[in-house]
Motif scaffolding. Structure first.
Motif, short mmCIF file in Angstrom:
data_model
loop_
_atom_site.label_atom_id
_atom_site.label_comp_id
_atom_site.label_asym_id
_atom_site.label_seq_id
_atom_site.Cartn_x
_atom_site.Cartn_y
_atom_site.Cartn_z
N UNK A 27 0.89 -1.16 0.14
CA UNK A 27 -0.09 -0.04 0.01
C UNK A 27 0.89 1.17 0.13
N UNK A 28 1.83 1.32 0.69
CA UNK A 28 2.98 2.31 0.87
C UNK A 28 3.45 2.68 -0.50
N UNK A 29 3.98 1.50 -1.10
CA UNK A 29 4.71 1.50 -2.44
C UNK A 29 3.85 2.16 -3.61
N UNK A 61 9.28 3.59 -8.07
CA UNK A 61 9.23 3.59 -6.45
C UNK A 61 9.48 1.97 -5.97
N UNK A 62 10.58 1.88 -5.39
CA UNK A 62 10.65 0.31 -4.79
C UNK A 62 10.88 0.58 -3.37
N UNK A 63 10.36 0.05 -2.44
CA UNK A 63 10.60 0.07 -0.94
C UNK A 63 11.78 -0.37 -0.67
N UNK A 71 4.11 5.58 -5.66
CA UNK A 71 4.25 5.44 -7.50
C UNK A 71 3.38 6.73 -8.05
N UNK A 72 2.57 7.00 -7.06
CA UNK A 72 1.74 8.22 -7.84
C UNK A 72 2.73 9.21 -8.13
#
Length: 219
Positions: A170-172, A182-184, A176-177
């Motif tokens: 959910x955070x990733x 993005x990669x955690x 990515x918006x």
């Protein structure tokens, strides 16, 4: 070589220096205020000036700023400046040895506190570390490489496991918006802080020195 009792701040360094310069370790080294400070307060700054300020209310006496301003190094600094600086080093080293050892002995009365840790473990260990730095240590390179590879595999597997957690996914997606690739990264204190304290709502008593943010270190 004399039997006069000696005190050294950061004794491992001073023993090594003495071995390199004179081929002899200081005889009858009885105190290292830096090690005493570690036993009393393992989380504070360990440099001599900080500890002297903490326990003796000493003013700063470091000369690095003056040396930089004047363009001096330790070969060209005027003798009177160097003597004053070294004299204060010696003065506060001895005063701290007395002050911190008294405090350490007072703690010895507390239940479960091992008062012999200082004499039987830390001081001998400092001497051993100095000898190791002079002599070197033998390393099994094939074992080290094999172990490093094993832990690299474990690290990759753990990263994959973390990335599959619902809260991480959910955070990733949220990130990515704005950042499409993005990669955690669990090694990022900022990302870890967002998830652990922001998303999961956990708390940390410890704060960072800069910014006063909740700390993500191992403790």
């Amino acid at each position: 070589k004399s039997k006069i009792p000696k005190t050294a701040y950061n004794s491992a360094f001073e023993i090594r220096w003495s071995l390199e310069e004179f081929g002899e370790a200081p005889n009858n080294l009885v105190h290292d205020p830096m090690l005493l400070h570690y036993l009393l307060d393992e989380n504070s700054s360990r440099d001599l000036e900080s500890v002297a300020s903490q326990y003796l209310k000493a003013d700063r006496w470091d000369i690095n700023g003056l040396m930089l301003e004047k363009g001096w190094d330790f070969a060209t600094i005027p003798y009177e400046n160097l003597v004053h600086y070294c004299g204060l080093d010696c003065y506060y080293t001895l005063k701290l040895a007395n002050e911190l050892y008294d405090r350490y002995c007072q703690l010895g009365a507390a239940p479960g506190f091992a008062v012999d840790t200082y004499h039987e473990s830390l001081l001998p260990l400092a001497n051993l570390c100095a000898e190791m730095e002079i002599t070197g240590i033998k390393l099994d390179k094939s074992w080290a490489k094999r172990t490093d590879d094993e832990y690299s595999v474990k690290q990759i597997e753990l990263a994959k496991k973390i990335s599959r957690m619902d809260v991480i996914q959910a955070y990733a997606e949220q990130k990515r918006i704005k950042y499409k690739d993005f990669v955690f990264n669990p090694g990022s204190s900022m990302q870890l802080r967002d998830v652990v304290f922001g998303k999961l709502g956990l708390e940390s008593i410890k704060r960072t020195k800069k910014g006063g943010l909740q700390s993500t270190d191992q403790d």
